[in-house]
Design a protein around this motif. Structure first.
Motif, PDB file in Angstrom:
ATOM      1  N   ILE A   1       0.910  -1.156   0.062  1.00 15.56           N
ATOM      2  CA  ILE A   1       0.007   0.015   0.009  1.00 15.56           C
ATOM      3  C   ILE A   1       1.044   1.425   0.052  1.00 15.56           C
ATOM      4  N   ARG A   2       1.823   1.260   0.825  1.00 19.08           N
ATOM      5  CA  ARG A   2       2.887   2.496   0.737  1.00 19.08           C
ATOM      6  C   ARG A   2       3.521   2.716  -0.336  1.00 19.08           C
ATOM      7  N   ARG A   3       3.632   1.420  -1.230  1.00 19.92           N
ATOM      8  CA  ARG A   3       4.532   1.814  -2.440  1.00 19.92           C
ATOM      9  C   ARG A   3       3.424   2.499  -3.560  1.00 19.92           C
ATOM     10  N   LEU A   4       2.147   2.257  -3.591  1.00 21.48           N
ATOM     11  CA  LEU A   4       1.290   2.748  -4.443  1.00 21.48           C
ATOM     12  C   LEU A   4       1.396   4.156  -4.904  1.00 21.48           C
ATOM     13  N   PRO A   5       1.692   4.979  -3.786  1.00 22.71           N
ATOM     14  CA  PRO A   5       1.827   6.442  -4.165  1.00 22.71           C
ATOM     15  C   PRO A   5       3.008   6.863  -5.078  1.00 22.71           C
ATOM     16  N   LYS A   6       4.017   5.866  -5.058  1.00 28.23           N
ATOM     17  CA  LYS A   6       5.217   6.049  -5.435  1.00 28.23           C
ATOM     18  C   LYS A   6       4.887   5.579  -6.888  1.00 28.23           C
ATOM     19  N   TYR A   7       4.260   4.709  -7.286  1.00 31.86           N
ATOM     20  CA  TYR A   7       3.955   4.171  -8.683  1.00 31.86           C
ATOM     21  C   TYR A   7       2.900   5.209  -9.275  1.00 31.86           C
ATOM     22  N   HIS A   8       2.259   5.746  -8.415  1.00 28.22           N
ATOM     23  CA  HIS A   8       1.202   6.826  -9.071  1.00 28.22           C
ATOM     24  C   HIS A   8       2.113   8.127  -9.425  1.00 28.22           C
ATOM     25  N   ARG A   9       3.161   8.561  -8.715  1.00 27.96           N
ATOM     26  CA  ARG A   9       3.796   9.917  -8.919  1.00 27.96           C
ATOM     27  C   ARG A   9       4.832   9.504 -10.257  1.00 27.96           C
ATOM     28  N   TYR A  10       5.409   8.191 -10.220  1.00 30.65           N
ATOM     29  CA  TYR A  10       6.151   8.288 -11.341  1.00 30.65           C
ATOM     30  C   TYR A  10       5.371   7.943 -12.600  1.00 30.65           C
ATOM     31  N   LEU A  11       4.269   7.286 -12.634  1.00 30.68           N
ATOM     32  CA  LEU A  11       3.349   7.092 -13.939  1.00 30.68           C
ATOM     33  C   LEU A  11       2.880   8.583 -14.311  1.00 30.68           C
ATOM     34  N   LYS A  12       2.461   9.579 -13.358  1.00 33.48           N
ATOM     35  CA  LYS A  12       2.623  10.946 -13.806  1.00 33.48           C
ATOM     36  C   LYS A  12       3.641  11.637 -14.337  1.00 33.48           C
TER      37      LYS A  12
END
Length: 212
Positions: A13-24
């Motif tokens: 769960i704590r990795r998901l925001p990082k995925y979101h940021r890099y995908l943006k």
């Protein structure tokens, strides 16, 4: 099919925001498709880790094609709840509280500040970026009347638990806690603690041991 969220580890769960940021960032660079191997070079996780993480929420990639960046960005946003809007209040109108109120990126992500609260009567009635500061004694009523979702605590440590108790009494749904204490709350209240000093001390440790 997405798994029961209760069975998904907090590490994922704590990795998901990082995925979101890099995908943006990839979208901003007009990259529309990426493989797990390519994504691993960008984000720093192994390709296997990326596939395992995303498999918790469904099959987003296609063998031989990889991931559609725009679709994956949207899906992770939905998983994170960023397709919704949250009404927020800030408790503590000091430097940190004002900085959070002034940070417009939160609002762009759907976290809309409705008011600030403070115990200092000299601050009541003032506005930070059109967000009015109210007396802390009115916070429970304000939460109920405006259907506030999230309370952001930016008070000194000794005041934080009593503030949290007020938020709970007002039927808040979640608390973002910047005070340097761990709060005691009922199980149904979601709390995310952000201890800035712990992060700074971690940096201090890494600096020290990097120089040994």
């Amino acid at each position: 099919m997405e798994k029961d969220s209760a069975k998904i580890s907090m590490a994922v769960i704590r990795r998901l925001p990082k995925y979101h940021r890099y995908l943006k960032d990839l979208l901003d660079r007009n990259i529309t498709r990426i493989s797990s191997k390519e994504l691993s070079k960008v984000i720093g996780f192994t390709a296997s880790q990326i596939r395992q993480d995303l498999n918790n929420f469904g099959g987003f990639g296609q063998q031989g094609y990889g991931y559609n960046v725009d679709a994956l960005y949207d899906e992770i946003g939905k998983i994170l709840g960023l397709d919704k809007t949250y009404s927020t209040i800030v408790i503590g109108a000091g430097n940190l509280g004002q900085a959070i109120a002034n940070y417009t990126n939160f609002e762009k992500s759907g976290f809309v500040p409705k008011a600030m609260f403070d115990m200092n009567p000299k601050l009541v009635g003032l506005k930070i970026r059109d967000i009015e500061i109210h007396d802390i004694d009115t916070v429970e009523k304000f939460i109920q009347e405006h259907n506030i979702d999230i309370g952001i605590i930016c008070t000194p440590g000794p005041q934080a638990q009593s503030v949290a108790d007020r938020l709970i009494k007002g039927r808040i749904k979640g608390i973002w806690n910047f005070a340097p204490i761990d709060l005691t709350v009922p199980d149904e209240i979601v709390v995310e603690n952000v201890h800035l000093s712990e992060s700074l001390f971690t940096l201090s440790f890494l600096l020290r041991h990097n120089q040994l």
